[in-house]
Design an enzyme around this catalytic site. Structure first.
Site, short mmCIF file in Angstrom:
data_model
loop_
_atom_site.label_atom_id
_atom_site.label_comp_id
_atom_site.label_asym_id
_atom_site.label_seq_id
_atom_site.Cartn_x
_atom_site.Cartn_y
_atom_site.Cartn_z
N CYS A 164 -8.19 74.85 84.48
CA CYS A 164 -8.12 76.16 83.23
C CYS A 164 -6.50 76.90 83.33
CB CYS A 164 -8.61 78.15 84.00
SG CYS A 164 -10.13 77.96 84.21
N1 LIG Z 1 -14.29 76.41 86.39
C1 LIG Z 1 -13.39 77.67 86.17
O1 LIG Z 1 -13.18 77.95 87.32
C2 LIG Z 1 -13.60 77.80 84.45
C3 LIG Z 1 -12.67 79.63 84.52
C4 LIG Z 1 -13.26 80.30 83.60
C5 LIG Z 1 -13.93 79.76 82.46
N2 LIG Z 1 -14.24 78.65 82.68
C6 LIG Z 1 -14.27 77.58 81.17
O2 LIG Z 1 -15.59 77.50 81.38
C7 LIG Z 1 -16.05 75.95 79.95
C8 LIG Z 1 -16.74 75.34 81.68
O3 LIG Z 1 -16.18 74.66 82.82
P1 LIG Z 1 -17.13 73.75 83.61
O4 LIG Z 1 -15.76 73.78 84.56
O5 LIG Z 1 -18.06 74.87 83.83
O6 LIG Z 1 -16.78 72.60 83.29
P2 LIG Z 1 -17.89 71.26 84.51
O7 LIG Z 1 -17.25 70.40 84.01
O8 LIG Z 1 -17.80 72.26 85.63
O9 LIG Z 1 -19.35 71.13 83.78
C9 LIG Z 1 -19.46 71.19 82.45
C10 LIG Z 1 -20.49 70.89 81.84
O10 LIG Z 1 -21.22 70.77 80.65
C11 LIG Z 1 -21.64 69.23 80.75
N3 LIG Z 1 -21.94 68.89 79.23
C12 LIG Z 1 -20.84 68.56 78.38
N4 LIG Z 1 -21.58 68.30 77.11
C13 LIG Z 1 -22.94 68.52 77.40
C14 LIG Z 1 -23.19 69.16 76.05
N5 LIG Z 1 -22.88 68.69 74.72
N6 LIG Z 1 -24.56 69.43 76.37
C15 LIG Z 1 -25.01 69.73 77.64
N7 LIG Z 1 -24.36 69.81 78.24
C16 LIG Z 1 -22.99 68.96 78.65
C17 LIG Z 1 -21.54 68.47 81.80
O11 LIG Z 1 -22.43 67.30 81.54
C18 LIG Z 1 -20.47 69.39 83.23
O12 LIG Z 1 -21.95 69.39 84.40
C19 LIG Z 1 -14.32 75.33 80.28
O13 LIG Z 1 -14.46 75.84 78.55
C20 LIG Z 1 -13.38 75.92 81.16
O14 LIG Z 1 -12.31 76.53 80.22
C21 LIG Z 1 -14.05 77.45 83.81
#
Ligand SMILES: NC(=O)c1ccc[n+]([C@@H]2O[C@H](COP(=O)([O-])OP(=O)(O)OC[C@H]3O[C@@H](n4cnc5c(N)ncnc54)[C@H](O)[C@@H]3O)[C@@H](O)[C@H]2O)c1
Length: 445
Positions: free
Chosen positions: A282
């Site tokens: 992030c």
């Molecule tokens: N990690 C954090 O602390 C956090 C906090 C707030 C917001 N976010 C935001 O949330 C979003 C997700 O982040 P995250 O940390 O959960 O990512 P992550 O990488 O942990 O998880 C994302 C998942 O999505 C899957 N994926 C990718 N493309 C896909 C598709 N087309 N269909 C189905 N699954 C798919 C991946 O395999 C993965 O398991 C991002 O935009 C991030 O900026 C993250």
């Protein structure tokens, strides 16, 4: 028959009743740090939830009740699987059966530091291809302002959807802080902005079932920007603390002592602390989504680029501190043993994405230092193509190290023992007690 009964049910009233009765079927796309805890929260509230992910290993683990995120215990996942409330699947067919779909896929940067929204586009295309009248679609992935309206909406309209009538579309940013036991999904208010008021009402109603408060805004773009502003705020304030630590070093005072003193002011101040550099998915990434968007309009977001410059220079500063501290003992980096404590980007979790430990360890190794690391959350760590294996920070390991370098202040480490046993400590997290090192050699940011 009353007048009310004569009014045919609209898609909105039907879905709103299904939400209120917890009968709505949900699909959460992306079962990562954000999507999995969200899916579990809805399942715990009584909804039937499918967790859809393209990663077959992740799905296989989740399907047997193995959680990979700190905020979801495997036992609770298993209980929800057994109760039929949660299923993990790689089969996008579940989308057609869903009443509501929430998209939580990654939004990283390209090598050029431009936003990479290909995951959002791919996931949204999957949903749009299976669009069924009456569905609610919510994007949670952090993204540049305008994505929901300019990118997602046309995908559904191309399929004949009438937004606000038979398809409801909204943005609601995820704000989870992985590994934070005080604020979990259910404790954090949600911001919701729909394309139409019906879209907003439905999205707010859905989240209202699991969070204490839903804050409604007028458009998806406001919700998208609210998330970016939160993270720009954090990034800029971390950069300020980082730069402040450089100034305190010149002035010969303890940064922490100054910040802690300032933090006693009960209003108008919020403490941020210096660190070895920013990491995770992030803080280093999201602000650049906004500066990229502004650059398209010819506007340079100066605070964002300055903060980015300062924060990205911190690993280099930490390397200088290590080199100087060894130099004072008459040692060169070459040939010294350095034990790094914590390679995750922050305390209490195993997430190494964008961790400053990569640059720091790679540079130390290139300069000839023998680097080992301890991290209870990260069993192996690959640097420059070499896989390092975590060691235990035992008495022997600490004593054998010429320098102990604290990068992530995991709660599992025994800082009093680290202070006692280590010959030299460079502590970037202020975790080691000031008076605990008998040699008096503790360098802090
Ligand atoms: N990690 C954090 O602390 C956090 C906090 C707030 C917001 N976010 C935001 O949330 C979003 C997700 O982040 P995250 O940390 O959960 O990512 P992550 O990488 O942990 O998880 C994302 C998942 O999505 C899957 N994926 C990718 N493309 C896909 C598709 N087309 N269909 C189905 N699954 C798919 C991946 O395999 C993965 O398991 C991002 O935009 C991030 O900026 C993250």
């Amino acid at each position: 028959m009353s007048d009310l009964a004569a009014v045919p049910a609209t898609y909105e009233t039907t879905l709103s009743r299904r939400i209120a009765a917890h009968a709505a079927r949900l699909t959460i796309i992306g079962q990562g740090y954000v999507g999995l805890p969200l899916a579990v929260e809805f399942a715990k509230a009584g909804f039937t939830v499918a967790g859809l992910d393209t990663d077959p290993d992740r799905i296989a683990a989740l399907a047997t009740g193995r959680s990979h995120v700190p905020d979801v215990r495997s036992e609770e996942l298993l209980a929800l699987l057994r109760a039929g409330r949660y299923q993990a699947t790689a089969e996008p067919g579940v989308l057609a059966e869903s009443d509501a779909v929430i998209i939580c896929v990654p939004t990283p940067l390209r090598k050029s530091k431009d936003p990479d929204i290909s995951y959002v586009v791919a996931a949204s295309r999957e949903v749009a291809a299976r669009f069924r009248p009456g569905q609610l679609i919510i994007l949670e992935s952090t993204t540049d302002p305008g994505t929901t309206e300019e990118l997602l909406m046309p995908l559904f309209e191309e399929r004949g959807a009438r937004i606000g009538e038979d398809l409801f579309l909204a943005f609601s940013p995820e704000r989870i802080d992985p590994g934070n036991p005080t604020f979990r999904v259910r404790d954090i208010p949600k911001v919701v902005g729909g394309i139409t008021s019906a879209c907003t009402r439905l999205a707010a109603a859905l989240y209202g079932e699991i969070v204490p408060r839903v804050h409604v805004v007028s458009t998806p773009k406001v919700a998208e920007l609210a998330k970016l502003y939160e993270n720009v705020f954090r990034n800029v304030n971390i950069a300020l603390a980082n730069e402040f630590s450089l100034m305190c070093r010149y002035l010969g005072v303890s940064t922490r002592e100054v910040i802690d003193a300032a933090a006693t002011k009960p209003f108008g101040f919020m403490p941020f602390y210096p660190g070895p550099g920013i990491g995770g998915h992030c803080i280093p990434v999201d602000p650049l989504y906004l500066s990229w968007k502004m650059r398209l309009s010819g506007y340079e977001a100066r605070f964002i680029s300055l903060a980015d410059d300062i924060n990205r220079a911190m690993p280099g500063h930490v390397l200088t501190l290590v080199g100087e501290a060894l130099n004072e003992l008459g040692r060169a980096l070459k040939g010294t043993r350095i034990l790094v404590l914590g390679v995750a980007y922050k305390r209490g979790i195993g997430d190494t994405r964008e961790s400053p430990a990569y640059e720091i360890i790679a540079t130390l190794r290139r300069k000839g230092a023998q680097v080992s690391y301890a991290d209870p959350h990260v069993p192996t760590f690959s640097v420059d193509g070499t896989e390092l294996k975590a060691v235990e920070p035992t008495h022997e390991e600490l004593q054998a190290a010429d320098c102990v370098l604290v990068l992530a202040d995991h709660p599992e480490f025994d800082y009093a023992a680290i202070a006692r046993e280590s010959r030299l400590i460079v502590d970037t997290r202020n975790s080691v007690p000031d008076d605990g090192n008998p040699h008096g050699r503790v360098v802090k940011l």
